[in-house]
Design an enzyme around this catalytic site. Structure first.
Site, PDB file in Angstrom:
ATOM      1  N   HIS A   6       7.125  -7.360   7.487  1.00 33.97           N
ATOM      2  CA  HIS A   6       7.326  -8.406   6.486  1.00 33.97           C
ATOM      3  C   HIS A   6       8.817  -8.665   6.336  1.00 33.97           C
ATOM      4  O   HIS A   6       9.593  -7.763   6.057  1.00 33.97           O
ATOM      5  CB  HIS A   6       6.707  -8.000   5.147  1.00 33.97           C
ATOM      6  CG  HIS A   6       5.218  -8.096   5.164  1.00 33.97           C
ATOM      7  ND1 HIS A   6       4.432  -7.522   4.214  1.00 33.97           N
ATOM      8  CD2 HIS A   6       4.383  -8.706   6.009  1.00 33.97           C
ATOM      9  CE1 HIS A   6       3.158  -7.780   4.476  1.00 33.97           C
ATOM     10  NE2 HIS A   6       3.108  -8.494   5.571  1.00 33.97           N
ATOM     11  N   HIS A  34       2.074  -6.450  -2.192  1.00 31.62           N
ATOM     12  CA  HIS A  34       0.651  -6.122  -2.267  1.00 31.62           C
ATOM     13  C   HIS A  34       0.357  -5.261  -3.490  1.00 31.62           C
ATOM     14  O   HIS A  34       1.214  -4.500  -3.947  1.00 31.62           O
ATOM     15  CB  HIS A  34       0.216  -5.355  -1.013  1.00 31.62           C
ATOM     16  CG  HIS A  34       0.460  -6.084   0.271  1.00 31.62           C
ATOM     17  ND1 HIS A  34       1.691  -6.069   0.895  1.00 31.62           N
ATOM     18  CD2 HIS A  34      -0.349  -6.854   1.038  1.00 31.62           C
ATOM     19  CE1 HIS A  34       1.622  -6.811   1.998  1.00 31.62           C
ATOM     20  NE2 HIS A  34       0.403  -7.296   2.110  1.00 31.62           N
ATOM     21  N   ALA A  70      -3.346 -10.817   8.140  1.00 30.33           N
ATOM     22  CA  ALA A  70      -4.005 -10.075   9.201  1.00 30.33           C
ATOM     23  C   ALA A  70      -5.310  -9.542   8.626  1.00 30.33           C
ATOM     24  O   ALA A  70      -5.359  -9.168   7.457  1.00 30.33           O
ATOM     25  CB  ALA A  70      -3.127  -8.915   9.651  1.00 30.33           C
ATOM     26  N   MET A  78      -6.255  -6.890   2.774  1.00 28.63           N
ATOM     27  CA  MET A  78      -5.729  -6.309   1.530  1.00 28.63           C
ATOM     28  C   MET A  78      -4.794  -7.268   0.804  1.00 28.63           C
ATOM     29  O   MET A  78      -3.859  -6.843   0.126  1.00 28.63           O
ATOM     30  CB  MET A  78      -4.978  -5.011   1.852  1.00 28.63           C
ATOM     31  CG  MET A  78      -5.786  -4.005   2.651  1.00 28.63           C
ATOM     32  SD  MET A  78      -4.768  -2.623   3.151  1.00 28.63           S
ATOM     33  CE  MET A  78      -5.867  -1.808   4.334  1.00 28.63           C
ATOM     34  N   SER A  79      -5.036  -8.549   0.949  1.00 28.69           N
ATOM     35  CA  SER A  79      -4.111  -9.510   0.321  1.00 28.69           C
ATOM     36  C   SER A  79      -4.839 -10.812   0.025  1.00 28.69           C
ATOM     37  O   SER A  79      -6.064 -10.880   0.054  1.00 28.69           O
ATOM     38  CB  SER A  79      -2.939  -9.782   1.271  1.00 28.69           C
ATOM     39  OG  SER A  79      -3.380 -10.445   2.434  1.00 28.69           O
ATOM     40  N   TYR A 123      -1.414  -2.700  -3.369  1.00 32.11           N
ATOM     41  CA  TYR A 123      -1.386  -1.285  -2.947  1.00 32.11           C
ATOM     42  C   TYR A 123       0.026  -0.700  -2.952  1.00 32.11           C
ATOM     43  O   TYR A 123       0.197   0.508  -2.861  1.00 32.11           O
ATOM     44  CB  TYR A 123      -2.054  -1.088  -1.576  1.00 32.11           C
ATOM     45  CG  TYR A 123      -1.391  -1.778  -0.404  1.00 32.11           C
ATOM     46  CD1 TYR A 123      -0.177  -1.344   0.105  1.00 32.11           C
ATOM     47  CD2 TYR A 123      -2.000  -2.848   0.221  1.00 32.11           C
ATOM     48  CE1 TYR A 123       0.428  -1.971   1.185  1.00 32.11           C
ATOM     49  CE2 TYR A 123      -1.428  -3.488   1.296  1.00 32.11           C
ATOM     50  CZ  TYR A 123      -0.202  -3.032   1.770  1.00 32.11           C
ATOM     51  OH  TYR A 123       0.373  -3.664   2.835  1.00 32.11           O
ATOM     52  N   GLU A 124       1.053  -1.567  -3.070  1.00 28.83           N
ATOM     53  CA  GLU A 124       2.419  -1.074  -3.185  1.00 28.83           C
ATOM     54  C   GLU A 124       2.763  -0.748  -4.639  1.00 28.83           C
ATOM     55  O   GLU A 124       3.872  -0.308  -4.931  1.00 28.83           O
ATOM     56  CB  GLU A 124       3.404  -2.110  -2.647  1.00 28.83           C
ATOM     57  CG  GLU A 124       3.238  -2.368  -1.160  1.00 28.83           C
ATOM     58  CD  GLU A 124       4.085  -3.535  -0.682  1.00 28.83           C
ATOM     59  OE1 GLU A 124       5.229  -3.294  -0.278  1.00 28.83           O
ATOM     60  OE2 GLU A 124       3.605  -4.681  -0.724  1.00 28.83           O
ATOM     61  N   ASN A 160      -7.762  -6.610  14.552  1.00 24.42           N
ATOM     62  CA  ASN A 160      -8.579  -5.465  14.993  1.00 24.42           C
ATOM     63  C   ASN A 160     -10.013  -5.740  14.567  1.00 24.42           C
ATOM     64  O   ASN A 160     -10.249  -6.551  13.676  1.00 24.42           O
ATOM     65  CB  ASN A 160      -8.082  -4.161  14.334  1.00 24.42           C
ATOM     66  CG  ASN A 160      -8.092  -4.257  12.816  1.00 24.42           C
ATOM     67  OD1 ASN A 160      -7.187  -4.839  12.207  1.00 24.42           O
ATOM     68  ND2 ASN A 160      -9.134  -3.733  12.200  1.00 24.42           N
ATOM     69  N   HIS A 190      -1.636   0.326  11.680  1.00 27.63           N
ATOM     70  CA  HIS A 190      -0.819  -0.836  11.314  1.00 27.63           C
ATOM     71  C   HIS A 190      -0.012  -1.318  12.528  1.00 27.63           C
ATOM     72  O   HIS A 190       0.258  -2.504  12.676  1.00 27.63           O
ATOM     73  CB  HIS A 190       0.098  -0.476  10.147  1.00 27.63           C
ATOM     74  CG  HIS A 190       0.774  -1.664   9.528  1.00 27.63           C
ATOM     75  ND1 HIS A 190       0.069  -2.748   9.037  1.00 27.63           N
ATOM     76  CD2 HIS A 190       2.082  -1.960   9.330  1.00 27.63           C
ATOM     77  CE1 HIS A 190       0.929  -3.651   8.554  1.00 27.63           C
ATOM     78  NE2 HIS A 190       2.159  -3.191   8.732  1.00 27.63           N
ATOM     79  N   SER A 227       1.313 -10.092   7.400  1.00 29.18           N
ATOM     80  CA  SER A 227       1.372  -9.195   8.560  1.00 29.18           C
ATOM     81  C   SER A 227       0.899  -9.931   9.800  1.00 29.18           C
ATOM     82  O   SER A 227      -0.116 -10.616   9.761  1.00 29.18           O
ATOM     83  CB  SER A 227       0.449  -7.991   8.362  1.00 29.18           C
ATOM     84  OG  SER A 227       0.817  -7.253   7.247  1.00 29.18           O
TER      85      SER A 227
HETATM   86  N1  HPA Z   1      -8.987  -3.683   7.070  1.00 26.79           N
HETATM   87  C1  HPA Z   1      -8.220  -4.060   6.030  1.00 26.79           C
HETATM   88  N2  HPA Z   1      -7.100  -4.751   6.161  1.00 26.79           N
HETATM   89  C2  HPA Z   1      -6.734  -5.098   7.401  1.00 26.79           C
HETATM   90  C3  HPA Z   1      -7.478  -4.742   8.531  1.00 26.79           C
HETATM   91  C4  HPA Z   1      -8.670  -3.986   8.354  1.00 26.79           C
HETATM   92  O1  HPA Z   1      -9.389  -3.635   9.299  1.00 26.79           O
HETATM   93  N3  HPA Z   1      -6.815  -5.239   9.624  1.00 26.79           N
HETATM   94  C5  HPA Z   1      -5.722  -5.879   9.148  1.00 26.79           C
HETATM   95  N4  HPA Z   1      -5.655  -5.796   7.812  1.00 26.79           N
END
Ligand code: HPA
Length: 259
Positions: free
Chosen positions: A59, A81, A111, A198-199, A83-84, A222, A234, A27
């Site tokens: 993606h 991922h 990210a 998350m990856s 989570y998918e 962020n 997102h 991402s």
């Molecule tokens: N938390 C988890 N995954 C992320 C974040 C976050 O703040 N930003 C980008 N991916």
């Protein structure tokens, strides 16, 4: 073996018998690929054995073959991922396939939310170490893998020579897909995490188990939950990736020219 089958298909479809380096663009990193170079071959991921279709927004779902100096480089545009609903083996399959296709170096990008004070949105940060908080592993059976210096110190030094403003941090990999609560971020800070996402952690474990060297770069898209009063989205993650693309692309290109 599925990884070997995919590697054969990659060699056949690209006309390149060995790709020495693989880059996973997560991402926020898709637009950076354009700066690396024009692909001489591209394959849609679902056409390769064992590959799925990355579904998180932003993606690309393509595998590109590019040449940087004398290096044949495989760009994996996007990832799957946990989570998918994918299994750890499915999540790491593209990395396994890339290593079977010759990759001695795997560059993992993602990210991340910035936890440590002082991190700025839009800043790339080298992953120095990780916390695998997914409670999952891609390693089946009894394979003991050493993860000391899993995030290759020499490659990190090389990246810092290229861009001395690059910082380093510990990346906490969580299952997701929900963003964290402010209390969870305080917990992660106590545990020593600087970045959260998350990856990536399962891919790094798999790459080390297969003997590849790993470099990781997180884009801080962020500040993590509760660090400011702001809500997380997102869309913000993708927008920050877009804004940072020229810098990220230059950084990746510079690294690929030197490895
Ligand atoms: N938390 C988890 N995954 C992320 C974040 C976050 O703040 N930003 C980008 N991916």
């Amino acid at each position: 073996m599925l990884a070997e089958q995919a590697a054969e298909a990659i060699a056949e479809r690209t006309g390149v018998p060995r790709h020495r380096v693989a880059v996973v663009l997560g991402s926020g990193w898709q637009q950076a690929a354009a700066e690396i170079g024009a692909p001489h071959a591209s394959i849609a991921m679902p056409e390769l054995p064992g590959f799925g279709r990355p579904s998180a927004q932003g993606h690309g779902g393509m595998v590109h073959s590019v040449t940087v100096n004398d290096n044949n480089v495989l760009l994996l545009m996007g990832r799957q991922h946990l989570y998918e609903g994918y299994t750890p083996q499915q999540v790491v399959h593209p990395v396994s396939a890339a290593i079977a296709a010759g990759a001695e170096i795997v560059l993992l990008t993602n990210a991340a939310g910035g936890i440590r004070g002082g991190l700025r949105v839009g800043e790339p940060v080298l992953i120095a170490d990780h916390l695998n908080l997914t409670a999952r592993t891609p390693l089946e059976g009894a394979r003991f893998v050493d993860l000391v210096d899993a995030w290759d110190p020499e490659l990190r030094t090389l990246a810092k020579e290229l861009d001395p403003s690059l910082g380093e941090g510990v990346y906490a990999g969580l299952l997701g897909p929900q963003y964290e609560t402010p209390a969870e971020i305080r917990m992660l800070a106590t545990l020593g995490a600087d970045l959260v996402g998350m990856s990536t952690v399962l891919e790094a474990i798999e790459a080390r188990s297969r003997g590849a060297r790993v470099l990781g770069i997180s884009l801080v898209t962020n500040l993590a939950a509760g660090v400011t009063g702001q809500h997380l989205s997102h869309a913000e993650v993708l927008a920050e990736g877009q804004a940072a693309a020229p810098r990220l692309g230059k950084l990746l290109r510079g690294i690929l020219e030197r490895v």
